[in-house]
Scaffold this motif. Structure first.
Motif, PDB file in Angstrom:
ATOM      1  N   GLU A 162       0.943 -33.666  31.286  1.00 14.34           N
ATOM      2  CA  GLU A 162       0.024 -33.794  32.415  1.00 14.34           C
ATOM      3  C   GLU A 162      -1.215 -34.610  32.021  1.00 14.34           C
ATOM      4  N   SER A 165      -0.249 -38.274  31.868  1.00 11.37           N
ATOM      5  CA  SER A 165      -0.001 -38.764  33.223  1.00 11.37           C
ATOM      6  C   SER A 165      -1.313 -39.063  33.936  1.00 11.37           C
ATOM      7  N   THR A 185       2.698 -41.914  24.925  1.00  9.76           N
ATOM      8  CA  THR A 185       3.812 -41.495  25.787  1.00  9.76           C
ATOM      9  C   THR A 185       5.145 -41.994  25.242  1.00  9.76           C
ATOM     10  N   LEU A 204       8.182 -38.240  33.367  1.00  9.99           N
ATOM     11  CA  LEU A 204       6.968 -38.970  33.031  1.00  9.99           C
ATOM     12  C   LEU A 204       7.243 -40.466  32.880  1.00  9.99           C
ATOM     13  N   TYR A 207       7.847 -42.100  36.152  1.00 13.54           N
ATOM     14  CA  TYR A 207       6.549 -42.215  36.829  1.00 13.54           C
ATOM     15  C   TYR A 207       5.799 -43.444  36.308  1.00 13.54           C
ATOM     16  N   LEU A 208       5.879 -43.678  34.986  1.00 15.79           N
ATOM     17  CA  LEU A 208       5.218 -44.846  34.400  1.00 15.79           C
ATOM     18  C   LEU A 208       5.858 -46.146  34.877  1.00 15.79           C
ATOM     19  N   ARG A 211       4.167 -47.083  37.892  1.00 13.50           N
ATOM     20  CA  ARG A 211       2.721 -47.274  37.799  1.00 13.50           C
ATOM     21  C   ARG A 211       2.299 -48.500  37.016  1.00 13.50           C
TER      22      ARG A 211
END
Length: 474
Positions: A162, A165, A185, A204, A207-208, A211
């Motif tokens: 978290e 992130s 990460t 994660l 998600y990257l 992003r």
């Protein structure tokens, strides 16, 4: 023995053996320092401290150059490269020992309830405001703390995921912090071993992927480089995704202490830094050693504590603690039949693992009694002794228990006459061991014969694997 410095690259067993030696030394010194054995909660917080000191001062030790995490004033130019490896390791161990002593001087289990992330890297100071923030204002110190974890042997937690992130945010103003978070990460993805760790890291990394294109502080070339690194890490996780049984084996094999008090379990659940691996260890310990209704009571008490906790709804700590509750709730919602089958599966894995770990099934009874009488005997060793005794005829166990009891009573009488052989805490430990041995002596012979047969079959199955392992070691 300085060869452990290459342990991670050559033999993880050698490194683990070294780590156990340092851990025994640390526990022994804490008993001398406080004049008593630490209780369950104190031992939990103390172990968190010395494991982090171990990673800081010893695990990154190199035979010719300083550690990654040595103070900034120690320059490579000033480092004497003609020292022997033995001298270098003595210096590194002395730094660890001094840091341990300082930690004991400031040790207070009651104060240890503050966010444990403050103790993650004993060299760095992390502000509470930065830890609790979920915005792009996360400081470099906070992210460097996660970088320390990614390069250590410590397993990852939902809190770490978290934090990273939140740090990788399109609104990030500090490019150094952002790049450090991205690098950490990618490094952390290689540490995922069990199914749940791999699942969390996949989420994660995906998600990257979405992003990276929004990170305006990076130029197009840097975005492409990090996009490639994330894709490679994601592919490796997909290839290494293990089956559930192998994850269960890893979880069970890394459990050292099975006798956890209710307070200790709740303390670990309340700690946001408790790793994903450790959370599953606790769930398996409760499943195998405690009634199911007690599991429900513990989860209900944790839920009440969570409801009373005055944390901001969008804080990183709050999100990680809420996620932990959902994991515990989902585990209980599997139903009685599935939990019963899981318990049976875990017991089977335990039989196989113990048959592989124990190399001598016919130890000298005098050596067994000597280990039982030693306060410093590791919990894992005592568990092996219990396993060996569970395969012996009841008459043999009764005789050994009686000899153990005779020596203990003699030592207790000496303590009563003014000669203190054991402290009060150590006496309680010995009495507990005696009760456990007496319980084994009261087992019916058919159970001992059953366990003897099961372990014999397991040893026969594991013989080829043991032969391969010994050949590789040679």
């Amino acid at each position: 023995d300085h060869s452990y410095a290459r342990g991670r690259a050559s033999s993880i067993n050698d490194y683990n053996h070294w780590e156990e030696l340092v851990a025994d030394c640390s526990r022994g010194y804490s008993r001398l320092f406080f004049g008593k054995g630490l209780n369950d909660i104190e031992r939990y917080h103390f172990e968190n401290i010395y494991k982090r000191l171990l990673e800081t001062h010893l695990s990154f030790f190199d035979l010719q150059t300083p550690s990654i995490f040595t103070p900034a004033d120690l320059k490579i130019d000033n480092f004497s490269k003609n020292k022997r490896p033995e001298d270098n390791i003595k210096e590194s161990f002395l730094k660890f020992f001094i840091a341990l002593h300082q930690a004991l001087l400031n040790f207070d289990a009651k104060l240890a309830e503050r966010p444990t992330s403050q103790l993650l890297n004993p060299v760095q100071k992390v502000s509470n405001k930065a830890i609790l923030s979920s915005t792009a204002a996360l400081t470099l110190d906070v992210v460097q703390t996660r970088a320390f974890l990614s390069q250590s042997e410590m397993s990852l937690s939902d809190y770490t995921i978290e934090t990273l992130s939140a740090a990788i945010n399109p609104d990030a103003k500090d490019k150094v912090t952002l790049i450090q978070a991205l690098r950490t990460t990618v490094d952390l993805s290689a540490k995922a071993r069990i199914v749940d760790e791999i699942k969390a890291m996949k989420v994660l990394l995906k998600y990257l992927q979405q992003r990276i294109s929004l990170l305006y502080i990076l130029n197009e070339q840097e975005k492409e480089q990090w996009r490639t690194s994330v894709n490679v890490s994601l592919q490796e996780l997909e290839q290494n995704d293990p089956i559930a049984i192998s994850s269960y084996a890893i979880i069970l094999n890394t459990i050292e202490e099975w006798d956890l008090s209710k307070e200790r379990i709740l303390e670990e659940w309340r700690n946001p830094e408790t790793s994903i691996l450790r959370l599953h260890q606790i769930m398996f310990i409760i499943l195998l050693t405690k009634p199911q209704n007690q599991f429900y009571e513990l989860v209900d008490e944790y839920k009440k504590w969570l409801a009373m906790n005055q944390l901001p709804a969008d804080s990183i700590r709050k999100r990680s603690l809420d996620k932990r509750f959902m994991i515990l709730r989902d585990f209980l919602n599997k139903g009685r039949m599935r939990l019963t089958f899981l318990r049976l599966l875990l017991v089977t894995i335990q039989y196989i693992q113990m048959s592989y770990e124990i190399k001598n099934w016919e130890p000298n009874p005098a050596y067994i009694i000597e280990d039982l009488l030693a306060v410093e005997t590791p919990l894992k060793k005592f568990r092996q002794i219990q396993t060996i005794l569970s395969t012996k005829p009841s008459s043999d166990v009764v005789d050994l228990t009686q000899k153990f009891k005779d020596v203990l009573m003699d030592r207790f009488q000496q303590s009563a006459s003014g000669y203190s052989y054991y402290t009060d805490e150590e006496r309680q430990l010995m009495e507990k061991r005696l009760r456990q041995c007496e319980n084994l002596s009261h087992r019916p012979d058919w159970k001992n014969s059953r366990d003897k047969l099961i372990y014999a079959v397991c040893r026969l199955m594991m013989r080829p694997i043991r032969g391969i392992a010994e050949t590789e070691t040679k």
